[in-house]
Design a protein around this motif. Structure first.
Motif, short mmCIF file in Angstrom:
data_model
loop_
_atom_site.label_atom_id
_atom_site.label_comp_id
_atom_site.label_asym_id
_atom_site.label_seq_id
_atom_site.Cartn_x
_atom_site.Cartn_y
_atom_site.Cartn_z
N THR A 349 5.95 0.12 0.11
CA THR A 349 5.72 -0.72 1.30
C THR A 349 6.44 -2.06 1.18
O THR A 349 6.96 -2.58 2.19
CB THR A 349 4.22 -0.96 1.49
OG1 THR A 349 3.66 -1.47 0.28
CG2 THR A 349 3.51 0.32 1.86
N ASP A 350 6.50 -2.62 -0.04
CA ASP A 350 7.19 -3.90 -0.22
C ASP A 350 8.67 -3.78 0.11
O ASP A 350 9.24 -4.62 0.83
CB ASP A 350 7.02 -4.39 -1.66
CG ASP A 350 5.61 -4.86 -1.94
OD1 ASP A 350 4.88 -5.16 -0.98
OD2 ASP A 350 5.22 -4.93 -3.13
N ASP A 351 9.32 -2.73 -0.42
CA ASP A 351 10.75 -2.52 -0.12
C ASP A 351 10.96 -2.21 1.35
O ASP A 351 11.95 -2.66 1.97
CB ASP A 351 11.31 -1.38 -0.98
CG ASP A 351 11.43 -1.77 -2.45
OD1 ASP A 351 11.36 -2.97 -2.74
OD2 ASP A 351 11.59 -0.87 -3.30
N THR A 352 10.04 -1.46 1.97
CA THR A 352 10.15 -1.13 3.40
C THR A 352 10.08 -2.39 4.25
O THR A 352 10.88 -2.58 5.19
CB THR A 352 9.03 -0.16 3.81
OG1 THR A 352 9.14 1.03 3.02
CG2 THR A 352 9.15 0.21 5.28
N LEU A 353 9.14 -3.27 3.95
CA LEU A 353 9.01 -4.51 4.71
C LEU A 353 10.23 -5.40 4.54
O LEU A 353 10.71 -6.02 5.51
CB LEU A 353 7.75 -5.26 4.24
CG LEU A 353 6.41 -4.70 4.70
CD1 LEU A 353 5.26 -5.45 4.04
CD2 LEU A 353 6.29 -4.77 6.23
N GLU A 354 10.74 -5.47 3.30
CA GLU A 354 11.92 -6.31 3.08
C GLU A 354 13.13 -5.75 3.81
O GLU A 354 13.92 -6.49 4.41
CB GLU A 354 12.22 -6.42 1.57
CG GLU A 354 13.29 -7.46 1.26
CD GLU A 354 13.49 -7.68 -0.22
OE1 GLU A 354 14.47 -8.37 -0.59
OE2 GLU A 354 12.69 -7.18 -1.03
N ASN A 375 3.72 -3.26 13.00
CA ASN A 375 2.77 -2.16 12.81
C ASN A 375 2.53 -1.87 11.32
O ASN A 375 1.40 -1.63 10.88
CB ASN A 375 3.28 -0.89 13.49
CG ASN A 375 3.24 -1.01 15.00
OD1 ASN A 375 2.49 -1.82 15.55
ND2 ASN A 375 4.06 -0.22 15.69
N LEU A 376 3.63 -1.92 10.56
CA LEU A 376 3.50 -1.66 9.12
C LEU A 376 2.71 -2.77 8.43
O LEU A 376 1.86 -2.51 7.58
CB LEU A 376 4.88 -1.52 8.48
CG LEU A 376 4.90 -1.21 6.97
CD1 LEU A 376 4.14 0.08 6.66
CD2 LEU A 376 6.35 -1.10 6.46
N THR A 377 3.00 -4.01 8.84
CA THR A 377 2.26 -5.15 8.27
C THR A 377 0.77 -5.04 8.57
O THR A 377 -0.07 -5.24 7.70
CB THR A 377 2.82 -6.47 8.82
OG1 THR A 377 4.22 -6.55 8.55
CG2 THR A 377 2.11 -7.65 8.17
N ASP A 378 0.48 -4.71 9.83
CA ASP A 378 -0.93 -4.55 10.21
C ASP A 378 -1.59 -3.43 9.42
O ASP A 378 -2.74 -3.55 8.97
CB ASP A 378 -1.04 -4.26 11.72
CG ASP A 378 -0.67 -5.45 12.57
OD1 ASP A 378 -0.63 -6.58 12.02
OD2 ASP A 378 -0.39 -5.26 13.78
N SER A 379 -0.82 -2.34 9.29
CA SER A 379 -1.35 -1.19 8.55
C SER A 379 -1.61 -1.56 7.09
O SER A 379 -2.64 -1.20 6.52
CB SER A 379 -0.37 -0.02 8.62
OG SER A 379 -0.81 1.05 7.81
N ILE A 380 -0.67 -2.32 6.50
CA ILE A 380 -0.82 -2.74 5.10
C ILE A 380 -2.03 -3.65 4.95
O ILE A 380 -2.84 -3.50 4.03
CB ILE A 380 0.46 -3.43 4.60
CG1 ILE A 380 1.59 -2.40 4.46
CG2 ILE A 380 0.21 -4.12 3.26
CD1 ILE A 380 2.95 -3.00 4.20
N HIS A 381 -2.13 -4.62 5.88
CA HIS A 381 -3.26 -5.54 5.81
C HIS A 381 -4.59 -4.80 5.96
O HIS A 381 -5.56 -5.08 5.26
CB HIS A 381 -3.13 -6.61 6.89
CG HIS A 381 -2.05 -7.61 6.60
ND1 HIS A 381 -1.46 -8.39 7.57
CD2 HIS A 381 -1.42 -7.93 5.43
CE1 HIS A 381 -0.54 -9.16 7.02
NE2 HIS A 381 -0.49 -8.89 5.72
N THR A 382 -4.59 -3.83 6.90
CA THR A 382 -5.81 -3.03 7.10
C THR A 382 -6.14 -2.23 5.85
O THR A 382 -7.29 -2.18 5.39
CB THR A 382 -5.64 -2.08 8.29
OG1 THR A 382 -5.36 -2.85 9.47
CG2 THR A 382 -6.90 -1.27 8.52
#
Length: 649
Positions: A349-354, A375-382
């Motif tokens: 997820t870290d590499d995907t966000l970057e 969406n990914l950030t929200d999903s990660i936070h959730t």
């Protein structure tokens, strides 16, 4: 009385056994576990050798062992399940999890806490590998608690380091810090520098991710001080250079990475060498140093040749950032897209966000990427929030269960204490009864021995009185008759015969008095027995004795000595009067705390039907039985006389 004495210890033993059986509690049950068959050991070893060279054969052989697993003992079952879990870890993670759960169940049945802790940890590791983070957290935590319960702080500390790294990976940095500090408390005083350094490193990561860079450097430097090998130190220094980069201290980062690149240790470590080149080139690009692009590409090519997907993702991200910093947006977007694709493969997820962040910056129409990023950030936070809550619940439930277990344990201890107190009371009762019975037995023996001594002494005193009467009255009366006869006118021939007969009667009376008179047997007992024996020796009778010199005279009570002396005297008198023996043999021995005296002669034997014979032997028997002894004799006319005296001392 003798039968009662012999039966007393028997009944005492039965009574003690009865009480002991009533209070015995079976605390541990053990079973004879057969040793592992050589064939199974060989098959397990063969599976390990075939894992890389011929995995299909390894799986087939393992399947046969699994099929027959219930026929083996627990120790072999454990080895089979361990081998199966390891065998499938890179083939079918679901199978690995299945066998790992079976292993945990088996270890729980065996109630082996060390093995249970290890089984939980293995399960946690495989759950993490399968990205089942909640289950991994639960398994890791159970492993730690298991080791803590048995006070194995070293293993608990090692497992806490792994849990700290897992908490870092899900962004639960506060818990990671608390867990890491607890790991240090367990490990800092140990000699395990590897895991201490690993704990410092994990704490540094937690601080770095929270952008507390000075604290991160503090932990990295502590890790560097305890790192035991040069490769570990290079990895830590690389991480320090990354923190310098985050702090925008690019010169310090570049100088450090340049120095590391010259280390000879990197020659045989391609991954670390490539990482160092990539990091140095990235910092060089931020410093606008020429040739940075070529070095970034060089690192990428090495990673491609090694099929290092995660490393390639990092290289594409660095190249994208480099091109973006140099306003080459098309190249930047192209590199970011490649990084995004690879990040999807590794599920990072870290590499995907970057990668999405770089795509947003390098694209002419960033909206699509921005939506995905959001969406990914929200999903990660959730997900992170859910995992934080999950971990909090795991801790809460564990603490709750621990309190309940502690309560149950305390109750069990109270019950056990009550049982022990009851057992102690029963044991005390047994001891008291045993003491009373023993004291009673000792008192009984004392009274019996006292009675025997008194009986023998009474007989001895009676003999003394009879001897005195014979000496003082009968012998004196005979002597007076002799004197009267000598002074009375009687025919000379008659007087002479009468005087001879009276003199013989007088001599017999004196002999009887002397034979039954007082004799001191307290000292030189053996010599006095020899003197007694020798008094019956003459030209016609030869009397031999064996073992008298080694007879334990000092251990024999005086009253028993008297019994022995008088009994031997009776036998010798019997021999002299009736046996007409020419050879007599006495044998003195000590057998198992029993005095044994054997008598034999070569005389004409005796007819025990005659009263005078019966009376003489009866006197011996009465004396011997009076001290709990035994008297046995054997005689027949013409076959000599044999007797055995046995007296306990």
């Amino acid at each position: 009385m003798k039968k009662l004495l012999l039966a007393f210890p028997f009944f005492l033993g039965i009574l003690l056994c009865f009480f002991a059986c009533n209070i015995s509690t079976e605390k541990n049950k053990t079973s004879n576990i057969p040793s592992a068959e050589n064939s199974v050991d060989n098959q397990l070893q063969k599976i390990k050798h075939l894992r890389k060279s011929n995995p299909d054969s390894a799986l087939l052989l393992n399947q046969k062992l699994i099929k027959n697993i219930n026929t083996y003992n627990d120790s072999i079952k454990v080895e089979i399940l361990l081998t199966s879990a390891s065998l499938f870890r890179n083939v079918n993670i679901d199978s690995t999890l299945f066998y790992s759960n079976k292993l945990l169940t088996l270890q729980q049945q065996r109630k082996d806490s060390l093995s249970i802790g290890d089984a939980y940890f293995r399960l946690g590791f495989y759950y993490r590998k399968n990205n089942e983070i909640a289950k991994s957290l639960n398994a890791y935590y159970n492993s730690i608690k298991t080791y803590e319960r048995i006070k194995d702080t070293i293993e608990a500390g090692i497992k806490l380091v792994n849990l700290t790294n897992l908490l870092n990976s899900i962004g639960n940095y506060n818990e990671a810090e608390q867990t890491g500090v607890k790991a240090l408390q367990y490990l800092e005083k140990s000699a395990n520098k590897k895991y201490i350094a690993g704990t410092y490193n994990a704490l540094a990561i937690a601080s770095k991710e929270q952008k507390i860079y000075n604290e991160a450097l503090h932990w990295y430097n502590k890790a560097l001080n305890v790192a035991s090998d040069s490769i570990s130190k290079i990895k830590i220094l690389n991480n320090i250079a990354v923190v310098y980069t985050y702090q925008e201290e690019y010169e310090k980062a570049h100088t450090l990475l340049e120095k590391l690149e010259k280390s000879s240790e990197l020659e045989n470590n391609t991954d670390l060498y490539t990482k160092n080149i990539d990091n140095r080139a990235y910092v060089a690009s931020l410093l606008k140093i020429s040739n940075a692009e070529n070095d970034l590409k060089k690192a990428l090519e090495i990673r491609k040749s090694n099929d290092d997907i995660s490393g390639q993702t990092t290289s594409y991200l660095h190249l994208s950032q480099y091109y973006l910093n140099n306003n080459q947006t098309t190249k930047a977007r192209k590199m970011a897209l490649k990084a995004f694709e690879l990040a999807q493969q590794t599920k990072s997820t870290d590499d995907t966000l970057e990668a999405l962040s770089l795509l947003i910056e390098s694209s002419q129409n960033p909206k699509t990427y921005a939506v995905v990023y959001k969406n990914l950030t929200d999903s990660i936070h959730t997900s992170q929030g859910r995992l934080k809550n999950t971990f909090a619940k795991i801790k809460y439930e564990s603490e709750k269960n621990q309190q309940e277990n502690l309560k149950l344990t305390n109750e069990a201890k109270i019950n056990e204490l009550r049982l022990e107190n009851q057992q102690s009371r029963n044991l005390l009762l047994i001891i008291i009864i045993g003491i009373i019975l023993s004291a009673g037995f000792i008192y009984y023996r004392f009274i019996k021995i006292k009675h025997q001594r008194e009986k023998v002494n009474e007989a001895y005193q009676t003999e003394m009185r009879i001897s005195k009467k014979i000496h003082d009255e009968l012998a004196n009366d005979v002597f007076n008759i002799i004197a009267f006869t000598e002074n009375t006118p009687v025919e000379k021939t008659i007087k002479s015969n009468l005087l001879l007969q009276l003199d013989a009667i007088y001599e017999k009376a004196r002999n009887i008095a002397r034979g039954n008179g007082k004799i001191d047997l307290d000292t030189n007992f053996s010599e006095k027995i020899i003197s007694l024996i020798n008094s019956y020796c003459n030209e016609d009778v030869n009397i031999l004795n064996r073992g008298l010199a080694t007879f334990p005279s000092e251990e024999i009570p005086t009253y028993i000595k008297r019994v022995i002396y008088r009994s031997l005297q009776e036998l010798l008198v019997n021999m002299k009067k009736h046996s007409k023996a020419s050879v007599v043999v006495f044998n003195f021995t000590l057998e198992k705390k029993n005095l044994k005296i054997s008598y034999s002669d070569n005389g004409q034997g005796t007819d025990i039907s005659k009263n005078f014979i019966i009376n003489g032997l009866a006197n011996v028997e009465n004396r011997i039985e009076g001290v709990d002894g035994n008297f046995i004799f054997d005689t027949m006319p013409g076959k000599g006389f044999k007797a055995t005296i046995t007296i306990p001392i």
